[in-house]
Scaffold this active site. Structure first.
Site, mmCIF file in Angstrom:
data_model
loop_
_atom_site.group_PDB
_atom_site.id
_atom_site.type_symbol
_atom_site.label_atom_id
_atom_site.label_comp_id
_atom_site.label_asym_id
_atom_site.label_seq_id
_atom_site.Cartn_x
_atom_site.Cartn_y
_atom_site.Cartn_z
ATOM 1 N N LYS A 164 0.801 -1.234 0.000
ATOM 2 C CA LYS A 164 0.000 0.000 0.000
ATOM 3 C C LYS A 164 0.832 1.283 0.000
ATOM 4 O O LYS A 164 0.379 2.329 0.481
ATOM 5 C CB LYS A 164 -0.979 0.018 1.209
ATOM 6 C CG LYS A 164 -1.853 -1.195 1.259
ATOM 7 C CD LYS A 164 -2.719 -1.282 0.062
ATOM 8 C CE LYS A 164 -2.934 -2.704 -0.390
ATOM 9 N NZ LYS A 164 -3.248 -2.803 -1.811
ATOM 10 N N CYS A 165 2.040 1.182 -0.503
ATOM 11 C CA CYS A 165 2.905 2.366 -0.546
ATOM 12 C C CYS A 165 3.195 2.825 -1.969
ATOM 13 O O CYS A 165 4.102 3.637 -2.188
ATOM 14 C CB CYS A 165 4.201 2.085 0.206
ATOM 15 S SG CYS A 165 3.933 2.030 1.983
ATOM 16 N N ARG B 122 -7.759 3.177 -5.295
ATOM 17 C CA ARG B 122 -8.808 3.673 -4.403
ATOM 18 C C ARG B 122 -8.884 5.190 -4.533
ATOM 19 O O ARG B 122 -9.619 5.706 -5.341
ATOM 20 C CB ARG B 122 -8.531 3.216 -2.958
ATOM 21 C CG ARG B 122 -9.686 3.434 -1.995
ATOM 22 C CD ARG B 122 -9.309 3.004 -0.581
ATOM 23 N NE ARG B 122 -8.257 3.813 -0.021
ATOM 24 C CZ ARG B 122 -8.438 4.929 0.697
ATOM 25 N NH1 ARG B 122 -9.674 5.321 0.967
ATOM 26 N NH2 ARG B 122 -7.426 5.626 1.181
ATOM 27 N N GLY C 296 -5.716 7.360 -4.176
ATOM 28 C CA GLY C 296 -4.479 7.741 -4.832
ATOM 29 C C GLY C 296 -3.951 9.117 -4.487
ATOM 30 O O GLY C 296 -3.475 9.828 -5.351
ATOM 31 N N HIS D 46 7.520 -7.559 -1.439
ATOM 32 C CA HIS D 46 7.127 -6.822 -0.232
ATOM 33 C C HIS D 46 8.006 -7.229 0.957
ATOM 34 O O HIS D 46 7.752 -6.833 2.088
ATOM 35 C CB HIS D 46 5.669 -7.124 0.128
ATOM 36 C CG HIS D 46 4.658 -6.353 -0.679
ATOM 37 N ND1 HIS D 46 4.847 -5.065 -1.071
ATOM 38 C CD2 HIS D 46 3.416 -6.710 -1.147
ATOM 39 C CE1 HIS D 46 3.784 -4.635 -1.752
ATOM 40 N NE2 HIS D 46 2.912 -5.629 -1.814
HETATM 41 P P1 PAP Z 1 -0.050 -3.285 -3.157
HETATM 42 O O1 PAP Z 1 1.161 -3.128 -2.290
HETATM 43 O O2 PAP Z 1 -1.095 -4.195 -2.580
HETATM 44 O O3 PAP Z 1 0.281 -3.617 -4.565
HETATM 45 P P2 PAP Z 1 -0.132 -0.493 -3.608
HETATM 46 O O4 PAP Z 1 -0.248 -0.335 -5.076
HETATM 47 O O5 PAP Z 1 1.202 -0.295 -3.008
HETATM 48 O O6 PAP Z 1 -0.761 -1.868 -3.169
HETATM 49 O O7 PAP Z 1 -1.070 0.544 -2.871
HETATM 50 C C1 PAP Z 1 -2.301 0.938 -3.347
HETATM 51 C C2 PAP Z 1 -2.357 2.430 -3.129
HETATM 52 O O8 PAP Z 1 -1.723 3.070 -4.242
HETATM 53 C C3 PAP Z 1 -3.779 2.913 -3.107
HETATM 54 O O9 PAP Z 1 -3.740 4.063 -2.251
HETATM 55 P P3 PAP Z 1 -5.056 4.604 -1.473
HETATM 56 O O10 PAP Z 1 -5.694 3.432 -0.824
HETATM 57 O O11 PAP Z 1 -4.536 5.594 -0.478
HETATM 58 O O12 PAP Z 1 -5.899 5.236 -2.513
HETATM 59 C C4 PAP Z 1 -4.000 3.259 -4.545
HETATM 60 O O13 PAP Z 1 -5.087 4.147 -4.753
HETATM 61 C C5 PAP Z 1 -2.672 3.897 -4.897
HETATM 62 N N1 PAP Z 1 -2.402 3.869 -6.342
HETATM 63 C C6 PAP Z 1 -2.557 2.844 -7.209
HETATM 64 N N2 PAP Z 1 -2.211 3.212 -8.446
HETATM 65 C C7 PAP Z 1 -1.827 4.501 -8.373
HETATM 66 C C8 PAP Z 1 -1.401 5.456 -9.347
HETATM 67 N N3 PAP Z 1 -1.287 5.148 -10.638
HETATM 68 N N4 PAP Z 1 -1.103 6.698 -8.924
HETATM 69 C C9 PAP Z 1 -1.205 7.039 -7.618
HETATM 70 N N5 PAP Z 1 -1.615 6.174 -6.652
HETATM 71 C C10 PAP Z 1 -1.935 4.920 -7.027
#
Ligand code: PAP
Length: 369
Positions: free
Chosen positions: A101-102, A333, A335, A177
């Protein structure tokens, strides 16, 4: 196809790994559990390793080598750690590392688009529906980023391990991770293997993680996840150990470890893409700069663009992600930054900030603004 060691390799990667995994006949993943192509621990051996480990059944976590990890990753991590067994490094490998989630999904997209830009030029701004249709050939417009860049521990735990990794052309792009201290020396001490780490304000990470976990555990209170994070016992915790491991490595080996921050990417994504391209040895040429390739990559991988793609809107699951309960859309979500303020009291935020600050003291890294 590449080869191991110092032998010359044909640079043709990265390619979406599901294009290698998925068979032509029915779209099913080719996982041969009887011959996994990686050294997965045998059932009895695995049982003896994990039976004595502290666990958190609700969050499906095990405390392996002092770190709280998703239990489904642990067999894959053991396989990757095995000398000569699981993971065979190759010159040119790039590992994307992060706490969950980073910004993993975003970094996967940006790194893939940057490194594969000669085979797959990022589309310029769409001029209309026809262009949109023609542009679908780009892997990131037909696949979720997690289907382009494999998560190593999931791949190895699924029994797809080294078979798939060996089949990928160089340079290979993969993600993890796992804490830096849990990675094998064949990655961390390898001058030919690069690591790109992305971190995020832990407060926003916890909020994002809670929304994600709620998809499986709708009743879980935010406070429960928050407390487990403060105690260093939530997913991929202690989170400060995770961040510090890669931060310190980026200080001692800056040529092999690049440390990025989600907030910096949001602030100036083009600057981060240029940094990333230079780090992997593929800087943008003056002609590419002139043609706006950096901006095309940023636009292709932007939150709005990715979130609204058909592949990421559909309720469906990718062949590889199928193993867990999450759809492609669950990786997009809000972002942004600062959503923590909608979930934490000022006192909670101060408590977590103070814990993280204390743990990072003396490192030169801070999340205080
Ligand atoms: P993961 O480690 O399970 O793969 P990861 O992609 O690290 O998840 O985290 C998801 C977060 O990145 C979400 O944040 P939020 O819950 O605060 O909204 C998601 O919205 C955000 N995210 C995914 N894609 C993008 C993007 N293209 N640009 C900016 N933020 C993004």
């Amino acid at each position: 196809m590449g080869s191991t060691g110092d032998q010359p390799i044909v640079m043709a990667g990265p390619v979406p790994f599901v294009d290698v995994v998925v068979d032509n006949a029915g779209g099913a993943a080719v996982a041969n559990k009887a011959d996994p192509g990686g050294v997965l621990p045998q059932e009895e051996e695995y049982e003896s390793i994990v039976s004595s480990l502290p666990s958190n059944p609700k969050l499906q976590l095990l405390c392996y080598q002092g770190k709280w990890l998703l239990e489904s990753w642990v067999p894959g991590i053991i396989a990757i750690q095995r000398p000569g067994g699981g993971f065979a490094p190759r010159r040119g490998d790039v590992v994307l590392a992060s706490l969950p989630k980073c910004g993993t999904t975003w970094l996967k997209a940006l790194a893939f688009a940057t490194m594969a830009r000669r085979a797959h030029p990022p589309p310029p701004p769409a001029a209309g529906d026809d262009d949109e249709r023609r542009q679908r050939h780009h892997p990131l417009l037909r696949l979720n980023p997690h289907d382009c860049v494999p998560s190593m521990e999931k791949l190895f735990a699924a029994g797809l391990g080294s078979k798939i990794m060996d089949a990928l052309p160089s340079p290979r792009l993969m993600a993890t991770h796992v804490h830096h201290s849990l990675l094998p020396a064949s990655i961390t001490d390898n001058p030919h293997c690069k690591i790109i780490y992305i971190c995020r304000d832990p407060k926003d990470m916890i909020v994002s993680l809670w929304h994600f976990v709620r998809r499986r555990l709708p009743e879980i209170p935010f406070l429960e996840l928050f407390e487990s994070a403060c105690e260093g016992r939530c997913l991929s915790s202690p989170i400060w150990d995770h961040i510090l491991g890669y931060w310190n490595a980026s200080k001692t080996r800056p040529e092999t470890v690049l440390f990025l921050r989600y907030e910096e990417l949001l602030h100036d994504p083009a600057d981060s893409v240029r940094k990333l391209a230079r780090f992997v040895g593929q800087p943008f040429s003056p002609e590419e700069e002139e043609a706006g390739v950096v901006e095309d990559i940023v636009r292709l991988c932007s939150f709005e663009r990715m979130k609204n793609l058909e592949v990421n809107r559909a309720a469906g699951l990718s062949p590889v992600l199928q193993q867990n309960a999450y759809t492609n859309g669950s990786f997009f979500r809000k972002g942004g930054t600062g959503d923590w303020a909608n979930h934490m009291t000022p006192e909670m935020a101060e408590r977590l900030d103070a814990i993280v600050e204390e743990k990072l003291r003396g490192s030169g890294l801070s999340f205080r603004s």
